[in-house]
Write a protein that holds these residues in place. Structure first.
Motif, PDB file in Angstrom:
ATOM      1  N   GLN A 196       1.185  -2.860  -4.925  1.00 21.86           N
ATOM      2  CA  GLN A 196      -0.125  -3.557  -4.550  1.00 21.86           C
ATOM      3  C   GLN A 196       0.351  -4.958  -5.016  1.00 21.86           C
TER       4      GLN A 196
ATOM      5  N   ARG B 135      -5.961   1.384  -3.808  1.00 18.74           N
ATOM      6  CA  ARG B 135      -6.301   0.316  -2.802  1.00 18.74           C
ATOM      7  C   ARG B 135      -5.831   0.475  -1.551  1.00 18.74           C
TER       8      ARG B 135
ATOM      9  N   GLY C 252       0.765  -1.433  -0.044  1.00 20.06           N
ATOM     10  CA  GLY C 252       0.046  -0.048   0.047  1.00 20.06           C
ATOM     11  C   GLY C 252       0.875   1.180   0.013  1.00 20.06           C
TER      12      GLY C 252
ATOM     13  N   ASN D 115     -10.743   4.384  -8.904  1.00 17.77           N
ATOM     14  CA  ASN D 115     -10.367   3.005  -8.170  1.00 17.77           C
ATOM     15  C   ASN D 115      -9.253   2.441  -8.517  1.00 17.77           C
ATOM     16  N   SER D 116      -8.202   3.106  -8.694  1.00 12.03           N
ATOM     17  CA  SER D 116      -6.811   2.362  -8.815  1.00 12.03           C
ATOM     18  C   SER D 116      -6.304   2.336  -7.271  1.00 12.03           C
TER      19      SER D 116
ATOM     20  N   GLN E  28      -5.708  -0.315   2.601  1.00 14.39           N
ATOM     21  CA  GLN E  28      -6.080  -1.331   3.405  1.00 14.39           C
ATOM     22  C   GLN E  28      -7.207  -1.569   4.195  1.00 14.39           C
TER      23      GLN E  28
END
Length: 935
Positions: free
Chosen positions: A428, A453, A307, A450-451, A455
């Motif tokens: 990622q 992410r 992340g 939405n790329s 935790q």
């Protein structure tokens, strides 16, 4: 060679060894002559007048494979040759660029020598292209102004070179390391992160970036919670970041120490949904495997790294637009890849900047040639000449005006710095994925939908958000205690109604109904304070809460003083009466007791008024340590509690406690002294004493426990409320329940228990002063018990003699001529019966002895001797004897029967006259009037 001399003076500040070497090279006799011959062509300005001219460009790069950063240079040469080829193929330029590479080997001394060889032995270079190693580049760039040369770098990202005062002739197509800072700030603002921390390797390159980042963060009003620097072991610094609750960490360190940082982060649990790491993005691929020199396994490192966000410049533009070369970035990349395959070298991340750099030089020289030709035409009738200084200045000005779209994006400079594109990658599942980019020219951050992410379900918070939570009284608890309080107030109201309704009844009258009303009033005020103690800031505003602090303090203190003061006054009256050893009449009226209670209230009011004027109560908030959210959210709970306090709270409480404590101790002392007293006239003295004990003990316990539980409002409120309810309820029940029971079961018990009869005159006094009482000494209680026993025995004896006298009388009436005369011993026995002893030790005469001193008694005791010698029948039936018999029978019947049914007072001796009309009748003092029958 004067310019070279000026340049060396500048080098002395940075590298004395290099300056010494350059001085030797410049001023050695043989070398100086050659260098001067080579530089004479600097006055030849005809190069811009001829088309198809080959223009030499000096290229400085480390080419030796053993040199540091040589891998970068090996992938640069194909891009440079490709750019020159594309420039030639475009047909827009009337010259050809010729590059001559000089190997600096990333060494300061060798780099200076290469630069000198290019100046002295090479062709006349219009510009310098290159500069990879920061130390070599900075030394050469500082001397460019003396040589009237402009340098364009494609790989030097060190922030030091951004100082235009020190390096005015230095440009670079690659963004500086500082260029990522505005992008980072934009990224932080996007997620509303306003609190960060920095972790920096103690190296000048990273320190410069951190300093510039600090300035950018301050401009954006982003708080820097902690700034940590380390040299070798970062674990201690990472722990400090955690201790300072830093959630967003911006790191500046190389890949060799990055593995140590993430190993420490794993051990300290500084990863996952609560933390976000932002690090440089120029690390080599799979750096965590190559640079892992920690005791953490690769799996642990990957877990801690998951992340993280890496920030670096974009090597090639993502916009597929044909640029100045007529090719899109993708098309250029394919051609560059073919060149690499042909030459068998690895790609360099700077190849796109080198490619655009050649185009910058071509456009700059084209524009300079145009300007020179314009000047030449303007001075065609004169011998037009231009020196290197003027040409250098023109190149510098044209470079600042550069603006075109290349394979790396829009190419333009601001103060010599490339305004490029910064990319954001996220680690990622073991690889970096591009999630967005920042356009420095437009100052726009573009994140791919939405790329990213995270935790957790949402982005990490920049701090442990503390939610203030009021410690308040639980509503169910408040409701229960309020209900009990209402019941207590209803009970107190019922007692008040009972006390007022029956205020003229003897039972209530003797217990001082006015004092009872004060006890009820104080109890109701104490009950009312419970409602106020349960209110806090959740129900009222801050200003109303301060008012509430004052009101509930006043109500509780006044209520306590009213109830306890009334009990104290009644207890004091009992003590004053029964501790009067002189046995004198002592009358203490209710008015005096009211004055005592009023005095106590006056003292309370003085204290409260001074308290309110000098140092009033204020609302204060006490915060407690952080607590974890019970629902598991990423927040912390900081409980706080509202208090009513002031500056000198201890002093005021000490005054109140001292005053109330002294009264309480004195009241407990009086209650203890009168613990064995129980008299009808003061029919509740024993219960009042019990109430004083109850209030005293419960107040001490309640005050202590309340102080110890001040940080637990529910416990504190429960204890305070129960203490108030218990004290008030027990006090009211002890005072009034016995009266209710007595009046319900035996309304006349007050007049039948231990009869203390009063004369008619005394009853008149009682109607005026209903609360006057008889002073009795405790020592006389046992004497009174003895008198009762004697009284009972004498009454039995009187009854027996009455029967004997009645038999004698019947005999005289039935057979007067046969009845024998009454013997003298009959009169003696009657005198003995009626001669009852005194009831007091001081020689005062009792009631029965007064009867014996009356006239009829004297007649019995002083019989005429002449009548004794008469005949029995003659004397018995004579009128004198009949009179004597009647005078003997009637008093005996009077004393034996009438008092037992509530008849005439025992002091009355004559059956015909009233007690007041008898010449020998004497009134006894009211304190000692005792009926024989009653005792």
């Amino acid at each position: 060679m004067a310019p070279a001399r000026r340049d060396c003076s500048g080098w002395e500040m940075f590298l004395p060894t290099g300056c010494l070497l350059l001085s030797v090279l410049l001023f050695h006799p043989a070398l100086t002559k050659v260098c001067n011959d080579r530089t004479k062509h600097g006055q030849d300005n005809s190069w811009f007048t001829r088309d198809g001219e080959n223009l030499p460009i000096m290229v400085l790069m480390p080419m030796n494979e053993s040199a540091l950063m040589s891998s970068i240079s090996q992938g640069i040469e194909p891009a440079v040759q490709l750019a020159i080829q594309h420039i030639r193929e475009s047909g827009k330029y009337s010259f050809s660029l010729i590059t001559k590479i000089y190997d600096t080997e990333c060494d300061n001394a060798k780099g200076l020598r290469a630069f000198f060889d290019a100046i002295c032995y090479g062709p006349k270079h219009l510009m310098i292209f290159g500069g990879v190693c920061p130390s070599v580049t900075s030394i050469i760039a500082e001397s460019l102004e003396g040589w009237n040369l402009v340098q364009l770098s494609f790989a030097a990202t060190t922030p030091v070179l951004a100082d235009k005062k020190k390096y005015p002739n230095f440009f670079r197509t690659v963004p500086s390391d500082n260029a990522v800072n505005p992008a980072v700030v934009k990224f932080l603002n996007y997620y509303n992160w306003s609190r960060v921390g920095t972790l920096t390797q103690d190296v000048q390159r990273f320190s410069e970036v951190r300093n510039d980042l600090t300035n950018e963060l301050e401009k954006a009003n982003i708080e820097i919670a902690d700034t940590e620097s380390f040299s070798n072991d970062p674990c201690g610094n990472v722990k400090k970041l955690k201790d300072n609750d830093v959630r967003i960490i911006i790191g500046q360190f190389d890949e060799n120490l990055a593995s140590r940082v993430f190993c420490c982060a794993y051990n300290l649990n500084m990863f996952g949904s609560k933390y976000q790491w932002i690090i440089p993005g120029w690390y080599q691929g799979n750096w965590w495997e190559q640079a892992n020199n920690t005791n953490c396994t690769t799996k642990k490192l990957l877990t801690a790294m998951e992340g993280y966000i890496s920030v670096d410049f974009e090597p090639l533009s993502a916009r597929q637009i044909k640029g100045i070369s007529g090719r899109t970035p993708k098309e250029y990349e394919r051609e560059y890849s073919r060149e690499l395959q042909q030459k068998g070298v690895e790609a360099s991340k700077f190849h796109g900047f080198a490619y655009d750099g050649i185009w910058v030089i071509a456009k700059t020289l084209t524009r300079v040639m145009e300007l020179l030709r314009i000047k030449q035409r303007q001075n065609m009738y004169h011998n037009f000449t231009v020196d290197d200084r003027e040409v250098g200045k023109m190149v510098l000005d044209v470079m600042n005006e550069t603006n075109f779209f290349g394979v790396t994006g829009q190419v333009m400079f601001r103060n010599g710095e490339r305004m490029g594109t910064i990319k954001f990658n996220q680690f990622q599942e073991g690889q970096e994925v591009k999630v967005g980019e920042y356009n420095a020219i437009a100052d726009v951050l573009d994140l791919i939908n939405n790329s990213i992410r995270f935790q957790g379900v949402e982005p990490p918070k920049d701090r442990t958000f503390v939610r203030l939570q009021r410690r308040h009284i639980n509503v169910p608890l408040y409701s229960i205690l309020s209900t009990i309080t209402i019941l207590g107030m209803l009970m107190a109201g019922a007692f008040l109604f009972f006390n007022i309704k029956n205020r003229n009844h003897r039972l209530i009258k003797m217990s001082s109904p006015y004092m009872n009303n004060l006890i009820i009033l104080g109890g109701m005020l104490s009950y009312a304070s419970i409602f106020l103690f349960g209110l806090d800031g959740g129900f009222v505003s801050d200003k109303e809460f301060e008012t509430l602090c004052t009101v509930r303090t006043w109500i509780l203190i006044v209520g306590y003083t009213t109830a306890f003061g009334a009990m104290f006054a009644k207890t004091w009256r009992v003590h004053a009466i029964f501790k009067n050893v002189k046995m004198k009449k002592k009358i203490i009226k209710d008015q005096k007791l009211l004055i005592i209670v009023g005095g106590m209230l006056l003292i309370d009011l003085c204290i409260l008024i001074c308290w309110q004027i000098v140092d009033p109560l204020r609302r204060t908030v006490e915060e407690y340590s952080l607590e974890a959210d019970p629902q598991g959210r990423d927040i912390a709970i900081r409980p706080f509690l509202e208090h009513c306090e002031n500056t000198h709270m201890t002093i005021w409480l000490g005054i109140v406690y001292a005053y109330k404590g002294l009264l309480m101790l004195f009241g407990c002392f009086l209650a203890w002294e009168t613990r064995n007293v129980s008299i009808p006239a003061l029919n509740d003295s024993k219960y009042i004493g019990m109430s004083v004990y109850n209030v005293g003990i419960m107040c001490i316990i309640g005050a202590a426990v309340s102080f110890l539980t001040r940080d637990q409002p529910n416990v504190q409120f429960c204890i305070v409320a129960l203490v108030i309810i218990f004290c008030s309820t027990i006090t009211l029940c002890l005072v009034f329940v016995p009266k209710l029971i007595t009046m319900r079961t035996n309304p006349d018990a007050a007049t039948q228990n231990r009869r203390l009869k009063f004369t008619q005159n005394q009853k008149k006094e009682d109607s005026k002063t209903s609360t006057s009482v008889t002073s009795v000494n405790q020592a006389n209680t046992s004497r009174l018990d003895g008198l009762q026993t004697d009284n009972h025995r004498l009454r039995m004896r009187i009854t027996e003699l009455d029967k004997e006298l009645e038999e004698v009388t019947m005999q005289l009436q039935d057979t007067p001529e046969k009845t024998p005369y009454i013997k003298q011993n009959h009169y003696s026995d009657a005198n003995n019966i009626l001669s009852i002893r005194n009831f007091t030790d001081d020689g005062e005469k009792s009631i029965l002895k007064n009867h014996l001193e009356q006239k009829p008694q004297a007649q019995w005791g002083s019989m005429d001797p002449s009548r004794i010698n008469r005949g029995p029948l003659e004397d018995i039936n004579s009128p004198e004897h009949i009179q004597r018999r009647l005078s003997l029978q009637l008093p005996i019947l009077h004393h034996a029967y009438l008092p037992s049914i509530g008849g005439v007072d025992a002091s009355c001796t004559s059956p015909n006259g009233s007690p007041g009309s008898s010449p020998r009748h004497r009134h006894m003092p009211p304190s000692y009037r005792v009926m024989v029958s009653g005792l």
